[in-house]
Design an enzyme around this catalytic site. Structure first.
Site, mmCIF file in Angstrom:
data_model
loop_
_atom_site.group_PDB
_atom_site.id
_atom_site.type_symbol
_atom_site.label_atom_id
_atom_site.label_comp_id
_atom_site.label_asym_id
_atom_site.label_seq_id
_atom_site.Cartn_x
_atom_site.Cartn_y
_atom_site.Cartn_z
ATOM 1 N N GLU A 84 0.881 -1.181 0.000
ATOM 2 C CA GLU A 84 0.000 0.000 0.000
ATOM 3 C C GLU A 84 0.910 1.219 0.000
ATOM 4 O O GLU A 84 1.506 1.549 1.028
ATOM 5 C CB GLU A 84 -0.848 0.028 1.281
ATOM 6 C CG GLU A 84 -1.821 -1.106 1.408
ATOM 7 C CD GLU A 84 -2.857 -1.090 0.327
ATOM 8 O OE1 GLU A 84 -3.193 0.002 -0.155
ATOM 9 O OE2 GLU A 84 -3.310 -2.171 -0.055
ATOM 10 N N GLU A 128 3.923 13.226 -4.103
ATOM 11 C CA GLU A 128 3.154 13.278 -2.864
ATOM 12 C C GLU A 128 3.813 14.258 -1.880
ATOM 13 O O GLU A 128 5.009 14.167 -1.621
ATOM 14 C CB GLU A 128 3.128 11.877 -2.253
ATOM 15 C CG GLU A 128 2.246 11.765 -1.048
ATOM 16 C CD GLU A 128 2.206 10.337 -0.532
ATOM 17 O OE1 GLU A 128 3.259 9.672 -0.511
ATOM 18 O OE2 GLU A 128 1.118 9.895 -0.145
#
Ligand code: NAD
Length: 490
Positions: A244, A374
């Site tokens: 993830e 990000e």
């Protein structure tokens, strides 16, 4: 000063001679504890403990494991003040208290879900043979957790693995090991020794865990770079990997959106937990015709929000987790291209700890670093699009594929975008919602495999085909097959 210890084989490790790392309070920047930067001997001890415990743990029935995991969830709730205090200390966030019930929910869900493992029906797929599938645990699982929701992540990663009958060596992030260690300590009163081990340390310890021959699988929540490193290392011994990884979440605000709802959803979705969320609503794409109106409303809403320490009850969010993250977020804002502008915020708050102001950056373009990488901080970028095709193109242009949201009052627009967005989750008129029953996981470089839901159990089970020859005492009855006969060639 607290001195934290690894938790191995049902007790704190006393043999540990690893070097120690200082843990800093994100509110003050001051040292509050030390934890081991675990070396190979500690990693080996944890692996041996988990491997020893596996035979006994996998022999328990799903119902027995359920009963123990439900007791563990209750025990976490009973120690809520202590867990909250530890979480608060290492995150500085008042939201810490919410994590313990969420952790309990993970344990409760998977405790029951593992009693309903799916599989094909047993049957005679070949005459005189019966086939069925067994779902089995994998063995020892290494679980690597990040620092953004330390307690919740510890439970989220461990619950499906444990419920399916695996044993675990969990490594929390180097800055936030305290609640994972408490989790293991509480679990030791309920689970057999060695079923849940916790080893502290940073990437070096993580690398030792992944490269160790004992584990069958690695579950990671972390950055894309870590995911690539882990998958590369695990490939050497073909360990299964569930990853993830980071996101870059587009938030598509269509011209017909309910603006108030969109602005409220974006402020909550982008700034909660100081934006340290892999699905933060941080990359807003807004229809050109409502751009100015939307930006003005967003500026007003963000202007009403501030950051502050745990004692500030009016603060929406707390500090960034560590000095490196403060530095990273600051660098994004300080190296903007000329065409982009800071509408509000864009700076550190105070001189102690790692607080960063709620920030909006407007007029960004698709190739800007703030649009593609990000940030993992309280920063919202705003970019305009002219039509739906451009919105989809911009949204999908990044390498990440974790989550997205669409804000529209038109059902068909929502349906089209839900299909076209290349992300593991599409929220419509909402954001940052995670029912435990639904899968969470990314596409593209946001990784593979799922957390949450019964899909997570797939990651921690293997499917075995068993086939029995049936010995008959009577000859099998002849069956007339009504299928068409092949045409004879002449
Ligand atoms: P990180 O990748 O630096 O670390 C994650 C964990 O892996 C830590 O325990 C770390 O010590 C360990 N680790 C780091 N490098 C390693 C290596 N080479 N080998 C083995 N272990 C290694 O991530 P972080 O900075 O702790 O957390 C922030 C990142 O996590 C962000 O990118 C964020 O998007 C991501 N994240 C993703 C999700 C998701 O569900 N997709 C959720 C939360 C956070």
């Amino acid at each position: 000063m607290r001195r934290l210890a690894n938790f191995i084989d049902g007790k704190p490790s006393t043999a540990d001679n690893s070097e120690r790392a200082e843990l800093l309070d994100p509110v003050t920047g001051k040292v509050w504890a030390t934890a081991p930067a675990s070396n190979g001997a500690e990693v080996d001890a944890a692996m041996r403990s988990a491997a020893r415990a596996f035979d006994g743990w996998r022999a328990t029935t799903p119902a027995e494991r359920q009963a123990l995991l439900l007791r563990l969830a209750d025990a976490l709730q009973a120690r809520l003040p202590e867990l909250t205090e530890a979480e608060l200390r290492q995150t500085g966030s008042r939201a810490a208290a919410n994590e313990i019930p969420l952790a309990g929910d993970q344990l409760r869900f998977f405790a029951g879900a593992a009693r309903l493992l799916p599989g094909l029906g047993a049957g005679e797929y070949v005459a005189d043979h019966t086939s069925y599938v067994r779902r089995e645990p994998l063995g020892v699982c290494v679980l690597l957790a990040p620092w953004n929701y330390p307690m919740m992540m510890a439970a989220l990663k461990s619950a499906p693995a444990l419920a399916a009958g695996n044993t675990v060596v969990l490594k929390p992030a180097e800055t936030t090991p305290a609640t994972a260690l408490l989790f293991a300590e509480i679990a030791a009163e309920i689970l057999p020794p060695g079923v849940l081990n916790v080893v502290c340390g940073g990437p070096e310890t993580g690398r030792l865990l992944v490269a160790h021959p004992a584990p069958a699988a690695v579950g990671l929540t972390g950055s894309i770079a870590t995911g690539i490193d882990v998958a590369t290392s695990a490939a050497a011994t073909l360990k299964r990997v569930q990853a993830e990884l980071g996101g870059k979440t587009p938030v598509v605000v269509c011209a017909d959106a309910d603006l108030d709802a969109a602005v409220t959803g974006i402020v909550t979705g982008a700034l909660s937990n100081a934006g340290q969320d892999c699905t933060a609503a941080s990359r807003v794409l807004v229809a050109a015709e409502i751009h100015d109106e939307f930006l003005a409303a967003l500026e007003t809403a963000v202007g009403a929000v501030h950051t502050g320490g745990p004692d500030d009850e009016t603060a929406m969010y707390g500090p960034l987790n560590n000095a490196a993250q403060l530095e990273r977020v600051s660098r994004f804002v300080n190296t903007l291209p000329d065409h982009a502008r800071v509408v509000t915020g864009g700076h550190r708050v105070g001189t102690a700890g790692y607080f960063f102001a709620p920030t909006i950056i407007a007029d960004v373009l698709g190739d800007d670093r703030v649009s593609t990488e990000e940030i993992f901080g309280p920063v919202i970028t705003v970019q305009r699009f002219t039509d739906e095709a451009e919105a989809v193109k911009l949204a999908n242009s990044v390498v990440q594929g974790l989550a997205s949201s669409v804000w529209t009052t038109d059902h068909s627009t929502a349906m089209r975008l839900s299909a076209d967005l290349d992300f593991g989750c599409v929220w419509v008129n909402t954001h940052l919602m995670f029912p435990t029953e639904m899968p969470h996981g990314g596409f593209k470089r946001s990784g593979y495999g799922k957390d949450l839901s019964t899909y997570a159990l797939e990651e921690y089970t293997r499917v075995k085909h068993v086939m029995h020859k049936i010995i008959r005492h009577e000859p099998a009855p002849l069956i007339q097959i009504a299928a068409p006969q092949p045409t004879r060639r002449t």
